[in-house]
Design a protein around this motif. Structure first.
Motif, PDB file in Angstrom:
ATOM      1  N   ARG A  31      39.545  46.488  26.768  1.00 44.97           N
ATOM      2  CA  ARG A  31      40.721  45.841  26.173  1.00 44.97           C
ATOM      3  C   ARG A  31      40.693  44.327  26.326  1.00 44.97           C
ATOM      4  N   ASP A  32      39.858  43.839  27.236  1.00 47.16           N
ATOM      5  CA  ASP A  32      39.798  42.417  27.583  1.00 47.16           C
ATOM      6  C   ASP A  32      41.164  41.898  28.016  1.00 47.16           C
ATOM      7  N   ARG A  33      41.848  42.732  28.788  1.00 43.92           N
ATOM      8  CA  ARG A  33      43.143  42.364  29.372  1.00 43.92           C
ATOM      9  C   ARG A  33      43.118  42.727  30.831  1.00 43.92           C
ATOM     10  N   ARG A  34      43.902  42.023  31.613  1.00 51.61           N
ATOM     11  CA  ARG A  34      43.937  42.329  33.038  1.00 51.61           C
ATOM     12  C   ARG A  34      44.624  43.666  33.270  1.00 51.61           C
ATOM     13  N   PRO A  35      44.219  44.366  34.337  1.00 49.20           N
ATOM     14  CA  PRO A  35      44.856  45.646  34.633  1.00 49.20           C
ATOM     15  C   PRO A  35      46.316  45.446  35.021  1.00 49.20           C
ATOM     16  N   GLY A  36      47.095  46.494  34.890  1.00 45.04           N
ATOM     17  CA  GLY A  36      48.492  46.435  35.295  1.00 45.04           C
ATOM     18  C   GLY A  36      48.624  46.392  36.808  1.00 45.04           C
ATOM     19  N   ARG A  37      49.841  46.430  37.270  1.00 47.09           N
ATOM     20  CA  ARG A  37      50.110  46.330  38.711  1.00 47.09           C
ATOM     21  C   ARG A  37      49.444  47.473  39.481  1.00 47.09           C
ATOM     22  N   PHE A  38      49.567  48.686  38.976  1.00 44.55           N
ATOM     23  CA  PHE A  38      48.964  49.839  39.645  1.00 44.55           C
ATOM     24  C   PHE A  38      47.437  49.725  39.652  1.00 44.55           C
ATOM     25  N   GLY A  39      46.872  49.314  38.532  1.00 43.53           N
ATOM     26  CA  GLY A  39      45.423  49.160  38.439  1.00 43.53           C
ATOM     27  C   GLY A  39      44.893  48.085  39.363  1.00 43.53           C
ATOM     28  N   ARG A  40      45.600  46.962  39.440  1.00 43.92           N
ATOM     29  CA  ARG A  40      45.182  45.906  40.375  1.00 43.92           C
ATOM     30  C   ARG A  40      45.266  46.395  41.810  1.00 43.92           C
ATOM     31  N   GLY A  41      46.311  47.167  42.115  1.00 39.44           N
ATOM     32  CA  GLY A  41      46.433  47.725  43.462  1.00 39.44           C
ATOM     33  C   GLY A  41      45.274  48.653  43.799  1.00 39.44           C
ATOM     34  N   LEU A  42      44.869  49.481  42.829  1.00 36.98           N
ATOM     35  CA  LEU A  42      43.715  50.358  43.041  1.00 36.98           C
ATOM     36  C   LEU A  42      42.448  49.557  43.288  1.00 36.98           C
ATOM     37  N   LEU A  43      42.221  48.525  42.488  1.00 42.50           N
ATOM     38  CA  LEU A  43      41.014  47.723  42.657  1.00 42.50           C
ATOM     39  C   LEU A  43      41.030  46.941  43.970  1.00 42.50           C
ATOM     40  N   ILE A  44      42.196  46.461  44.381  1.00 45.11           N
ATOM     41  CA  ILE A  44      42.289  45.766  45.668  1.00 45.11           C
ATOM     42  C   ILE A  44      42.001  46.738  46.805  1.00 45.11           C
ATOM     43  N   GLY A  45      42.562  47.935  46.722  1.00 48.05           N
ATOM     44  CA  GLY A  45      42.273  48.951  47.735  1.00 48.05           C
ATOM     45  C   GLY A  45      40.798  49.307  47.771  1.00 48.05           C
ATOM     46  N   CYS A  46      40.183  49.409  46.607  1.00 49.77           N
ATOM     47  CA  CYS A  46      38.753  49.707  46.519  1.00 49.77           C
ATOM     48  C   CYS A  46      37.937  48.596  47.176  1.00 49.77           C
ATOM     49  N   ALA A  47      38.328  47.354  46.946  1.00 57.35           N
ATOM     50  CA  ALA A  47      37.627  46.224  47.558  1.00 57.35           C
ATOM     51  C   ALA A  47      37.769  46.252  49.077  1.00 57.35           C
ATOM     52  N   ILE A  48      38.955  46.542  49.567  1.00 54.22           N
ATOM     53  CA  ILE A  48      39.175  46.589  51.015  1.00 54.22           C
ATOM     54  C   ILE A  48      38.330  47.692  51.649  1.00 54.22           C
ATOM     55  N   VAL A  49      38.309  48.864  51.030  1.00 57.63           N
ATOM     56  CA  VAL A  49      37.524  49.976  51.571  1.00 57.63           C
ATOM     57  C   VAL A  49      36.041  49.629  51.582  1.00 57.63           C
ATOM     58  N   HIS A  50      35.545  48.996  50.524  1.00 57.93           N
ATOM     59  CA  HIS A  50      34.131  48.618  50.501  1.00 57.93           C
ATOM     60  C   HIS A  50      33.819  47.574  51.562  1.00 57.93           C
ATOM     61  N   GLY A  51      34.738  46.667  51.817  1.00 58.82           N
ATOM     62  CA  GLY A  51      34.522  45.674  52.874  1.00 58.82           C
ATOM     63  C   GLY A  51      34.455  46.309  54.251  1.00 58.82           C
TER      64      GLY A  51
END
Length: 147
Positions: free
Chosen positions: A75-95
């Protein structure tokens, strides 16, 4: 900036990582089952079930994160609030897993996890605030009252 390719590569890497996580947990569950391991007298069957459940849940979470990155790229649009939260959580877990993996599994596992972490963070940053949002309708300002 190459937002779309970054998001699409992130989605592909996360989709490839998901079955790997499930397979690793399947191997661990098999070891627990064959050796009849337990922690402090816990039923080994419960440990096997828990290991399988963790593997399936982790794989599903990675697929969901990959879907968020894929939709952002398509879509070339930023994810919504829930999607950003999922990606932030994914980043934290990978770290956190990268910090643990360097001692247990070696530098190759650390490098892989940090690469995935970098891709997820780059996807989040590339679609930062104001990028890909729909323009807001211009508000009409009321005319000044006649004097």
């Amino acid at each position: 900036m190459a937002r779309r390719p970054i998001a699409l590569v992130t989605a592909a890497v996360l989709l490839l990582e998901a079955p790997g996580i499930v397979a690793i947990n399947a191997v661990m569950a098999r070891f627990v089952e064959v050796q009849s391991m337990s922690l402090d007298g816990m039923d080994p069957g419960a440990m096997v079930t828990g290991t399988w459940a963790l593997g399936i849940a982790s794989g599903a979470a990675l697929v969901l994160c990959a879907l968020v990155a894929l939709l952002a790229g398509l879509r070339d649009r930023r994810p919504g609030r829930f999607g950003r939260g999922l990606l932030i959580g994914c980043a934290i877990v990978h770290g956190v897993l990268g910090a643990i993996a360097v001692g247990l599994l070696g530098w190759q596992a650390f490098a892989f996890l940090m690469t995935v972490l970098g891709l997820v963070v780059l996807t989040l940053v590339a679609y930062g605030k104001g990028v890909g949002e729909r323009p807001a309708a211009e508000e009409e300002t009321p005319a000044p009252a006649p004097a």
